[in-house]
Motif scaffolding. Structure first.
Motif, short mmCIF file in Angstrom:
data_model
loop_
_atom_site.label_atom_id
_atom_site.label_comp_id
_atom_site.label_asym_id
_atom_site.label_seq_id
_atom_site.Cartn_x
_atom_site.Cartn_y
_atom_site.Cartn_z
N VAL A 57 71.32 110.91 -56.75
CA VAL A 57 71.44 110.79 -55.30
C VAL A 57 72.54 109.80 -54.93
CG1 VAL A 57 70.25 110.06 -53.20
CG2 VAL A 57 69.07 111.49 -54.86
N VAL A 69 79.25 117.61 -54.80
CA VAL A 69 78.34 116.86 -53.94
C VAL A 69 77.60 117.89 -53.10
CG1 VAL A 69 78.13 115.16 -52.11
CG2 VAL A 69 79.81 114.82 -53.92
N VAL A 70 76.27 117.95 -53.26
CA VAL A 70 75.48 119.02 -52.67
C VAL A 70 74.23 118.49 -51.99
CG1 VAL A 70 76.27 120.71 -54.38
CG2 VAL A 70 74.21 119.41 -54.83
N ASP A 71 73.64 119.35 -51.16
CA ASP A 71 72.34 119.09 -50.56
C ASP A 71 71.33 119.81 -51.44
OD1 ASP A 71 69.99 119.04 -49.12
OD2 ASP A 71 70.86 119.85 -47.29
N ARG A 95 65.85 113.31 -46.95
CA ARG A 95 66.91 114.27 -47.29
C ARG A 95 67.94 113.57 -48.16
NH1 ARG A 95 65.98 119.54 -45.85
NH2 ARG A 95 68.22 119.75 -45.89
N TYR A 96 68.71 114.35 -48.90
CA TYR A 96 69.62 113.77 -49.88
C TYR A 96 70.95 114.50 -49.92
CZ TYR A 96 65.03 112.33 -51.59
OH TYR A 96 63.77 111.84 -51.68
N TRP A 97 71.98 113.78 -50.31
CA TRP A 97 73.25 114.31 -50.79
C TRP A 97 73.38 113.73 -52.18
CZ3 TRP A 97 75.86 118.16 -48.75
CH2 TRP A 97 75.67 118.45 -47.40
N ALA A 98 73.64 114.58 -53.15
CA ALA A 98 73.66 114.15 -54.54
C ALA A 98 74.82 114.78 -55.30
CB ALA A 98 72.35 114.53 -55.22
N GLU A 99 75.20 114.13 -56.39
CA GLU A 99 76.23 114.70 -57.27
C GLU A 99 75.53 115.53 -58.34
OE1 GLU A 99 80.02 113.44 -60.03
OE2 GLU A 99 78.74 111.88 -59.22
N CYS A 100 75.88 116.79 -58.40
CA CYS A 100 75.27 117.69 -59.37
C CYS A 100 75.78 117.37 -60.77
CB CYS A 100 75.59 119.14 -59.02
SG CYS A 100 74.97 120.30 -60.26
N GLU A 117 70.73 108.91 -49.20
CA GLU A 117 69.37 109.29 -48.83
C GLU A 117 69.17 108.94 -47.36
OE1 GLU A 117 64.74 108.28 -50.06
OE2 GLU A 117 66.38 107.52 -51.29
N CYS A 147 70.64 122.33 -57.49
CA CYS A 147 71.97 122.55 -56.94
C CYS A 147 72.06 123.96 -56.36
CB CYS A 147 73.03 122.36 -58.03
SG CYS A 147 74.71 122.70 -57.46
#
Length: 50
Positions: free
Chosen positions: A23, A45-47, A34-39, A26, A11
């Motif tokens: 994730v 919500v981060v890269d 590449r991803y956007w995910a919840e920390c 994706e 994060c």
């Protein structure tokens, strides 16, 4: 593949590890995933590649 490398990054806000099961989105750019995910640490919500 997720089972071989569950960690996708960290994060950029809190530094917590982000695994494949966090994730949300994706996508591919060229040959890179590449991803956007919840920390799990801060809940944002981060890269994780940022």
């Amino acid at each position: 593949m997720a089972s071989q490398n569950p960690r996708v990054g960290v994060c950029p806000r809190c530094g917590d590890s982000i695994n494949h099961w966090h994730v949300l989105v994706e996508y591919e750019t060229g040959n890179d995933a590449r991803y956007w995910a919840e920390c799990p640490g801060c809940g944002g919500v981060v890269d994780p590649n940022a």
